[in-house]
Design a protein around this motif. Sequence first.
Motif, PDB file in Angstrom:
ATOM      1  N   ALA A  48       0.815  -1.220   0.000  1.00 55.92           N
ATOM      2  CA  ALA A  48       0.000   0.000   0.000  1.00 55.92           C
ATOM      3  C   ALA A  48       0.845   1.265   0.000  1.00 55.92           C
ATOM      4  CB  ALA A  48      -0.935  -0.007   1.214  1.00 55.92           C
ATOM      5  N   LEU A  49       1.988   1.222   0.682  1.00 56.29           N
ATOM      6  CA  LEU A  49       2.838   2.412   0.789  1.00 56.29           C
ATOM      7  C   LEU A  49       3.941   2.440  -0.264  1.00 56.29           C
ATOM      8  CD1 LEU A  49       3.233   2.605   4.688  1.00 56.29           C
ATOM      9  CD2 LEU A  49       1.624   3.839   3.230  1.00 56.29           C
ATOM     10  N   GLY A  50       3.988   1.437  -1.131  1.00 58.99           N
ATOM     11  CA  GLY A  50       5.035   1.397  -2.141  1.00 58.99           C
ATOM     12  C   GLY A  50       6.404   1.113  -1.550  1.00 58.99           C
ATOM     13  N   GLN A  51       6.428   0.394  -0.427  1.00 54.53           N
ATOM     14  CA  GLN A  51       7.688   0.074   0.220  1.00 54.53           C
ATOM     15  C   GLN A  51       7.968  -1.423   0.096  1.00 54.53           C
ATOM     16  OE1 GLN A  51       7.041   1.503   4.215  1.00 54.53           O
ATOM     17  NE2 GLN A  51       7.126   3.670   3.610  1.00 54.53           N
ATOM     18  N   THR A  52       8.944  -1.937   0.838  1.00 60.17           N
ATOM     19  CA  THR A  52       9.273  -3.358   0.783  1.00 60.17           C
ATOM     20  C   THR A  52       9.337  -3.925   2.188  1.00 60.17           C
ATOM     21  OG1 THR A  52      11.649  -2.856   0.758  1.00 60.17           O
ATOM     22  CG2 THR A  52      10.566  -3.200  -1.375  1.00 60.17           C
ATOM     23  N   LEU A  53       8.994  -5.217   2.257  1.00 55.92           N
ATOM     24  CA  LEU A  53       9.139  -5.956   3.509  1.00 55.92           C
ATOM     25  C   LEU A  53      10.532  -6.581   3.505  1.00 55.92           C
ATOM     26  CD1 LEU A  53       8.106  -7.301   6.092  1.00 55.92           C
ATOM     27  CD2 LEU A  53       7.061  -9.079   4.667  1.00 55.92           C
ATOM     28  N   LYS A  54      11.382  -6.184   4.427  1.00 58.26           N
ATOM     29  CA  LYS A  54      12.768  -6.630   4.441  1.00 58.26           C
ATOM     30  C   LYS A  54      12.900  -7.885   5.307  1.00 58.26           C
ATOM     31  CE  LYS A  54      14.813  -2.047   3.706  1.00 58.26           C
ATOM     32  NZ  LYS A  54      13.565  -1.350   3.433  1.00 58.26           N
ATOM     33  N   LEU A  55      13.085  -9.040   4.635  1.00 55.72           N
ATOM     34  CA  LEU A  55      13.299 -10.303   5.343  1.00 55.72           C
ATOM     35  C   LEU A  55      14.788 -10.465   5.622  1.00 55.72           C
ATOM     36  CD1 LEU A  55      10.859 -12.613   3.356  1.00 55.72           C
ATOM     37  CD2 LEU A  55      10.426 -11.307   5.434  1.00 55.72           C
ATOM     38  N   LYS A  56      15.137 -10.843   6.851  1.00 52.43           N
ATOM     39  CA  LYS A  56      16.559 -10.845   7.239  1.00 52.43           C
ATOM     40  C   LYS A  56      17.061 -12.201   7.720  1.00 52.43           C
ATOM     41  CE  LYS A  56      19.858  -8.482  10.306  1.00 52.43           C
ATOM     42  NZ  LYS A  56      20.845  -8.269   9.236  1.00 52.43           N
ATOM     43  N   LYS A  57      16.284 -12.896   8.528  1.00 58.42           N
ATOM     44  CA  LYS A  57      16.804 -14.100   9.165  1.00 58.42           C
ATOM     45  C   LYS A  57      15.862 -15.282   8.972  1.00 58.42           C
ATOM     46  CE  LYS A  57      19.465 -11.718  12.790  1.00 58.42           C
ATOM     47  NZ  LYS A  57      20.785 -12.269  12.399  1.00 58.42           N
ATOM     48  N   MET A  58      16.430 -16.481   9.168  1.00 58.64           N
ATOM     49  CA  MET A  58      15.655 -17.713   9.164  1.00 58.64           C
ATOM     50  C   MET A  58      16.000 -18.475  10.438  1.00 58.64           C
ATOM     51  SD  MET A  58      15.673 -21.002   6.552  1.00 58.64           S
ATOM     52  CE  MET A  58      14.908 -20.136   5.192  1.00 58.64           C
TER      53      MET A  58
END
Length: 379
Positions: free
Chosen positions: A21-31
Amino acid sequence: MSTYFAILTQVGEAKLANAIALGQTLKLKKMGVGDGNGALPIPDRLQKALVHEVRRADLNQLAIDPANASQIIVEQVLPEDVGGWWLREIGIYDEAGDLCAVANCPPSYKPLMVEGSGRTQVVRVVLIVASTAAIELKIDPSVVLATRQYADDKAAGAVMAHEAKANPHPQYLSKIDGEAKIAAAIAALVDSSPETLNTLAELAEALGRDPHFATTIADALALKAPLDSPTFTGTPNAPTIPHGDNSARVVNARALAEATQGRAGVQGLSGANHGASPANKFTVSALAVTMRNPATGQAITKYATGALTADVAVVGANGRDQAAVIAGTASVHLHFIFNPATGVTALLWSASADAPTLPAGFSFFAYATTIRYQGANVI
C-alpha cells in the motif's frame, strides 16, 4: 491438504499489505529452524514464534521462483559445524525480528562432525505472496554463506552479460580502424539508396519535414479499426442484404430485423377504382397481408382482408397520412395498416413507399402498391 507447507503469519500478512500500500518493501533478514519439541508442528498463521527454535541466522538468498512469478524462494545454508538436532519447523523473520512466515518440513537430522558424520545443508522455503516486488532481502554478505548453485548462477550470469555486449573489448579497435569502418558503412548505405533519397535533406522532405513523424503515423493508425475484432464509432453503415442471403457478409439492423422477425408483404392483391367515387377512392382486397411494426420488428399476418376502400380526399385510416392535398400527377403509395388494440385492418395513402406516417393507434403496415394520381382521379 498437504502435510508440509509454508504460510505467511498474521503479522507477515499485515506487514506485506502495508508495504504494498505504501510502495515500500518488507525486508526479510533471518531464518530460524526448530525441532518442534520432538513432534511435527502444523504451521499456524497466528504463530509469533517457533515451537522450539534451535538456531537463527541471516538468510543466504531470496529470489523469485522461475517457475512461478507469484512465489519467492527463501534459502539459508546450515554449515557443517552446526547441528546435533532434528529439523522439523522453519521460521522467517524480518529486520524487526517479527515472525513473518512459518513452515514445517519432513524431519531431518542435522549431524555434527563429532558424531562421525557432517554435511552442509540448504534449507529452502517457497512462499506464495501478493507481490514479489514488495519483498526485499536484508543481507549482511560478511556473515552468510553462498550455495554452490548461487555461485554458479552468478558466474554464468556475469559471463553471459559480458558476451552479450556488442563490443566487449573496444580497446582492440583503433580510432583509425573505427573511423574507416564507419565511413565504409555510410558509403554502403548511400550507394544502396535511390538517387532521390540518398541525403538527409531528401529523407526529411519525403517525411514531410515532420520532426514527430513516428508520432503522427502512430496517431493516424490509432484511428483505424483493426482487422481483428474491430470496434467502430459514430454511425457505421452496412448494405441491406437480399432476403434469404445466408452468406458471411455484415448485416445491418434492417436486414437482421427482417430476417429474424418477419418481412412485410401482400399476397393475392386485387383492386380497382371505387364504383361510386372513382375520382378519389380505390378499393382493394388481399388473400393474406403480413404487416411489420417498424419500431419492434414484430410481424403479424391477416388473411382474407375483404374489400377495403381508401379515400384520398380524407386524412387518417382508409384515407391519406398527410393533411395537404396530394399534388396532381404524383405517385402515391397504398399501404395496409393495422391497429393491435382494436384489431382493425385499414388502408392508408402515403407519399412514402417505406415510411408512412401511421394514424394514432396503428403501429403495423405493409406496402401494397403504387398508383399515379392525376388531379382528382385515381388511375
